[in-house]
Design a protein around this motif. Structure first.
Motif, short mmCIF file in Angstrom:
data_model
loop_
_atom_site.label_atom_id
_atom_site.label_comp_id
_atom_site.label_asym_id
_atom_site.label_seq_id
_atom_site.Cartn_x
_atom_site.Cartn_y
_atom_site.Cartn_z
N THR A 1 0.82 -1.21 0.00
CA THR A 1 0.00 0.00 0.00
C THR A 1 0.86 1.27 0.00
O THR A 1 2.08 1.20 0.05
N TYR A 2 0.19 2.42 -0.07
CA TYR A 2 0.82 3.74 0.05
C TYR A 2 1.92 4.00 -0.98
O TYR A 2 2.86 4.75 -0.73
N TRP B 1 3.79 -1.52 -9.35
CA TRP B 1 3.47 -0.64 -10.46
C TRP B 1 3.93 0.79 -10.18
O TRP B 1 4.40 1.48 -11.08
N SER B 2 3.81 1.23 -8.94
CA SER B 2 4.33 2.54 -8.58
C SER B 2 5.84 2.57 -8.74
O SER B 2 6.41 3.55 -9.26
N HIS C 1 -0.65 16.34 4.52
CA HIS C 1 -1.45 17.21 3.67
C HIS C 1 -2.64 16.49 3.03
O HIS C 1 -3.33 17.08 2.20
N GLY C 2 -2.87 15.24 3.39
CA GLY C 2 -4.00 14.52 2.82
C GLY C 2 -3.83 14.22 1.35
O GLY C 2 -4.82 14.01 0.63
N ALA C 3 -2.58 14.17 0.88
CA ALA C 3 -2.32 13.96 -0.54
C ALA C 3 -1.83 12.55 -0.83
O ALA C 3 -1.43 12.26 -1.96
N LEU C 4 -1.87 11.68 0.17
CA LEU C 4 -1.35 10.33 0.03
C LEU C 4 -2.51 9.35 -0.17
O LEU C 4 -3.45 9.31 0.64
N LEU C 5 -2.44 8.56 -1.22
CA LEU C 5 -3.44 7.52 -1.45
C LEU C 5 -3.07 6.26 -0.67
O LEU C 5 -1.95 5.75 -0.81
N ALA C 6 -4.00 5.76 0.14
CA ALA C 6 -3.74 4.48 0.81
C ALA C 6 -3.54 3.39 -0.25
O ALA C 6 -2.61 2.58 -0.16
N LYS C 7 -4.41 3.39 -1.24
CA LYS C 7 -4.23 2.49 -2.39
C LYS C 7 -3.36 3.21 -3.42
O LYS C 7 -3.79 3.61 -4.49
N GLY C 8 -2.08 3.37 -3.06
CA GLY C 8 -1.17 4.11 -3.92
C GLY C 8 -1.03 3.54 -5.30
O GLY C 8 -0.68 4.24 -6.25
N ARG C 9 -1.34 2.28 -5.45
CA ARG C 9 -1.28 1.62 -6.76
C ARG C 9 -2.19 2.29 -7.78
O ARG C 9 -1.94 2.20 -8.98
N VAL D 1 -0.34 2.51 -11.12
CA VAL D 1 -0.75 1.77 -12.33
C VAL D 1 -0.99 2.74 -13.48
O VAL D 1 -0.60 2.48 -14.63
N GLN D 2 -1.61 3.88 -13.19
CA GLN D 2 -1.92 4.84 -14.24
C GLN D 2 -0.65 5.44 -14.86
O GLN D 2 -0.51 5.52 -16.08
N PHE D 3 0.29 5.86 -14.01
CA PHE D 3 1.52 6.43 -14.55
C PHE D 3 2.39 5.36 -15.20
O PHE D 3 3.15 5.66 -16.13
N ASP D 4 2.28 4.14 -14.73
CA ASP D 4 2.99 3.05 -15.38
C ASP D 4 2.50 2.89 -16.82
O ASP D 4 3.30 2.69 -17.74
#
Length: 348
Positions: A34-35, A40-41, A237-245, A249-252
């Motif tokens: 996560t995170y 993929w990240s 800052h609330g800018a972190l995705l728990a499901k960071g994937r 995946v999108q940028f991959d």
């Protein structure tokens, strides 16, 4: 806006590019860390480093533009310092005071077709340094530029180099907002590349939200220059995705087989055709934009009639009888969209 109305209102009113959705779907059933510590990240970050020709770059994937601006600014400079930008800059005009809320004053300089001039920055810093009361003022600590600007214009490499020289003279950080970076890089008049950016600023980000992703921005700190504990700053800052994937995946996908650059180039091609249609309709342009945002001057009555069939932005009154209007193409704009617009323009 009706869901079936023709829209040139912005470049993030579609979902995501099919290849991005395909990659999300094909990885959906797989479990991961996560995170943003997923495979993929990690892959996306390495592809971005390669595209920037900077193997030591620190790359972070954040959720959106405003969160990215506030987080990067707060991470790079202490709260006693402010950030200098053009008066039309996004952080000054369209982010609801988010930067000030994080403790940093936004200091504005004149906007020249959306751009800051190095001479204005130099003059401001000289005046600031000469002020005996400067310790009582917000201390300038960073310069913020948008590429492209909010008016669709582009800095040349020379213009940014001149600003960079002033920044180095006064120990100011240089941060470039790349929410629409792909469209700026794809413009034929531009002379800036990702590797060039990585050599000439302290931080920049590669916008995904407006360039084919569902959401997400990729922050790049060249030469391993991320602030200490930046991951925790992102979290705060609330800018972190728990499901960071989701971002990974999108940028991959976007940085596989030049997809990001190819779909950006498509939007620029569509913008050239859009520009031609608006010219043929007799509407003068507010300025010459080489990117996917086009600003035209339309009589009020015609603008209201056109608004009944096409969604676009009534930017601001130009004079008593005319409205300054913005039309935007994107990765998702089609030839059919432009054909339909042409027919509507001929009918109003």
């Amino acid at each position: 806006m009706s869901s079936d109305m023709l829209s040139f209102e912005c470049d993030y009113n579609n979902g995501a590019h099919p290849k991005v959705l395909e990659h999300l779907t094909e990885t959906n059933s797989k479990q991961s860390l996560t995170y943003g510590f997923d495979e993929w990240s990690n892959s996306a970050k390495e592809k971005i480093r390669q595209a920037c020709e900077d193997p030591t770059a620190d790359v972070f994937l954040l959720v959106g533009g405003t969160q990215t601006n506030t987080t990067v600014i707060d991470g790079l400079i202490p709260q006693v310092e402010g950030v200098v930008c053009a008066q039309s800059g996004h952080i000054a005009a369209h982010e609801c005071g988010a930067i000030e809320r994080s403790g940093h004053k936004v200091i504005t300089l004149p906007s020249h077709e959306g751009k800051m001039h190095a001479t204005d920055l130099q003059a401001f810093m000289q005046t600031f340094q000469a002020d005996e009361s400067r310790d009582h003022l917000a201390q300038p600590g960073m310069v913020y530029l948008s590429f492209p600007t909010e008016l669709g214009t582009l800095y040349t490499a020379k213009e940014i180099e001149e600003i960079e020289q002033v920044c180095r003279s006064y120990q100011l950080k240089l941060f470039i907002d790349g929410a629409r970076l792909g469209y700026g890089l794809a413009a034929s008049q531009g002379d800036i590349t990702l590797p060039w950016l990585a050599r000439h600023c302290d931080a920049f980000y590669i916008g995904g939200t407006k360039v084919g992703a569902l959401c997400g921005e990729a922050v790049v700190f060249p030469r391993g220059g991320a602030p200490r504990r930046f991951f925790s700053i992102v979290k705060q800052h609330g800018a972190l995705l728990a499901k960071g994937r989701i971002a990974g995946v999108q940028f991959d996908a976007l940085f596989t087989n030049n997809l990001y650059f190819n779909i950006s180039a498509h939007a620029i091609d569509m913008a050239h055709r859009l520009k031609q249609l608006l010219q043929e309709a007799g509407f003068p342009f507010y300025l010459d934009s080489p990117t996917n945002q086009q600003f035209v001057i339309i009589p009020n009555e015609q603008a209201q009639r056109l608004k009944q069939q096409v969604d676009f932005t009534l930017w601001e009154p130009f004079d008593q009888d005319h409205m300054l209007c913005r039309f935007v193409t994107s990765w998702a704009t089609t030839n059919e969209d432009l054909q339909q617009l042409q027919e509507i323009l001929q009918s109003i």
